[in-house]
Scaffold this motif. Structure first.
Motif, short mmCIF file in Angstrom:
data_model
loop_
_atom_site.label_atom_id
_atom_site.label_comp_id
_atom_site.label_asym_id
_atom_site.label_seq_id
_atom_site.Cartn_x
_atom_site.Cartn_y
_atom_site.Cartn_z
N ALA A 191 0.88 -1.14 0.03
CA ALA A 191 0.06 -0.01 0.04
C ALA A 191 0.88 1.28 0.07
O ALA A 191 2.14 1.33 0.58
CB ALA A 191 -0.98 0.02 1.21
N PHE A 192 0.33 2.26 -0.67
CA PHE A 192 1.11 3.60 -0.84
C PHE A 192 -0.07 4.68 -0.63
O PHE A 192 -1.19 4.50 -0.69
CB PHE A 192 1.46 3.81 -2.27
CG PHE A 192 2.62 2.60 -2.48
CD1 PHE A 192 2.05 1.70 -3.10
CD2 PHE A 192 4.07 2.84 -2.47
CE1 PHE A 192 3.06 0.69 -3.60
CE2 PHE A 192 4.89 1.85 -2.66
CZ PHE A 192 4.30 0.75 -3.49
N GLY A 193 0.52 5.85 -0.24
CA GLY A 193 -0.40 6.88 0.11
C GLY A 193 -0.65 7.00 1.53
O GLY A 193 0.08 6.81 2.47
N SER A 237 -8.74 15.72 0.53
CA SER A 237 -8.56 14.42 -0.48
C SER A 237 -7.61 13.71 -0.12
O SER A 237 -6.36 14.53 0.13
CB SER A 237 -8.94 14.79 -1.78
OG SER A 237 -10.33 15.42 -1.83
N LEU A 238 -7.44 12.59 -0.23
CA LEU A 238 -6.24 11.81 -0.39
C LEU A 238 -6.54 10.63 -1.21
O LEU A 238 -7.64 10.19 -1.64
CB LEU A 238 -5.85 11.17 1.08
CG LEU A 238 -4.87 12.03 2.15
CD1 LEU A 238 -5.10 11.30 3.34
CD2 LEU A 238 -3.77 12.50 1.42
N ILE A 239 -5.27 10.07 -1.73
CA ILE A 239 -5.59 8.85 -2.75
C ILE A 239 -4.51 7.81 -2.03
O ILE A 239 -3.45 8.15 -1.77
CB ILE A 239 -5.37 9.25 -4.21
CG1 ILE A 239 -5.53 7.93 -5.02
CG2 ILE A 239 -3.86 9.55 -4.34
CD1 ILE A 239 -5.66 8.23 -6.55
N LEU A 245 -7.96 4.03 -4.13
CA LEU A 245 -8.97 4.57 -3.40
C LEU A 245 -8.83 6.08 -3.24
O LEU A 245 -8.06 6.73 -2.60
CB LEU A 245 -8.85 3.90 -1.94
CG LEU A 245 -10.15 4.27 -1.07
CD1 LEU A 245 -11.46 3.69 -1.70
CD2 LEU A 245 -10.03 3.77 0.32
N GLN A 246 -9.39 6.61 -4.06
CA GLN A 246 -9.76 8.32 -3.90
C GLN A 246 -10.69 8.60 -2.99
O GLN A 246 -11.80 8.24 -2.96
CB GLN A 246 -10.06 8.58 -5.24
CG GLN A 246 -10.53 10.34 -5.28
CD GLN A 246 -9.06 10.96 -5.25
OE1 GLN A 246 -8.18 10.85 -5.87
NE2 GLN A 246 -9.07 12.03 -4.28
N VAL A 304 -4.00 7.01 7.81
CA VAL A 304 -4.89 8.24 7.25
C VAL A 304 -5.41 8.78 8.50
O VAL A 304 -6.02 8.40 9.17
CB VAL A 304 -6.04 7.79 6.34
CG1 VAL A 304 -6.85 9.25 6.16
CG2 VAL A 304 -5.44 7.33 5.09
N THR A 305 -4.90 10.09 8.79
CA THR A 305 -5.47 11.09 9.72
C THR A 305 -6.10 12.35 9.21
O THR A 305 -5.40 12.94 8.39
CB THR A 305 -4.25 11.45 10.66
OG1 THR A 305 -3.53 10.24 11.03
CG2 THR A 305 -4.54 12.21 11.79
N VAL A 306 -7.21 12.45 9.63
CA VAL A 306 -8.05 13.61 9.25
C VAL A 306 -8.31 14.65 10.64
O VAL A 306 -8.84 14.14 11.36
CB VAL A 306 -9.48 13.18 8.49
CG1 VAL A 306 -10.00 14.36 8.17
CG2 VAL A 306 -9.14 12.43 7.42
N SER A 307 -7.87 15.80 10.50
CA SER A 307 -7.88 16.70 11.59
C SER A 307 -9.25 17.86 11.24
O SER A 307 -9.32 17.85 10.19
CB SER A 307 -6.66 17.34 11.60
OG SER A 307 -6.50 18.34 10.43
#
Length: 115
Positions: free
Chosen positions: A5-7, A16-18, A79-80, A111-114
């Motif tokens: 996995a990458f990203g 957004s992240l991919i 995964l967008q 994945v961290t969403v602030s």
């Protein structure tokens, strides 16, 4: 099947992240490939995948915000993730299930969403 996995990373809410998942090995045995996630203190949960025939499936919590896609030539699934929310914070794992029902997992990406 080996999965890498990458990203991932840190993003503000609404961003957004991919993610990308590269498969290698016996990829022709894959029946379904996609993503799961695990938040702190919670069980691992399904996010999205491709199954036989190219059918896509999404968890209700990400429908309309996340899109799964693939590049067959590169054996890579993407995964967008758009309109990210703090509750999307988790370690995301790539998963592949073969025709026998055996599962392979990637190493996970944070994945961290602030808020």
């Amino acid at each position: 099947v080996q999965l890498q996995a990458f990203g991932g990373g840190l993003v503000q809410a609404g961003g957004s992240l991919i993610l990308a998942c590269a498969a290698s090995g016996s990829t022709f045995h894959i029946n379904a490939i996609g993503w799961y996630r695990q938040a702190p203190g919670k069980e691992r949960e399904f996010v999205a995948n491709f199954s036989t025939g190219g059918i896509t499936k999404y968890a209700d919590s990400v429908k309309g915000r996340f899109t799964i896609s693939r590049d067959n030539a590169k054996n890579t699934v993407y995964l967008q993730m758009n309109s990210l929310k703090p509750e999307d914070t988790a370690v995301y794992y790539c998963n592949a299930e073969d025709r026998t029902g055996s599962n392979s997992w990637g190493q996970g990406t944070q994945v961290t969403v602030s808020s």
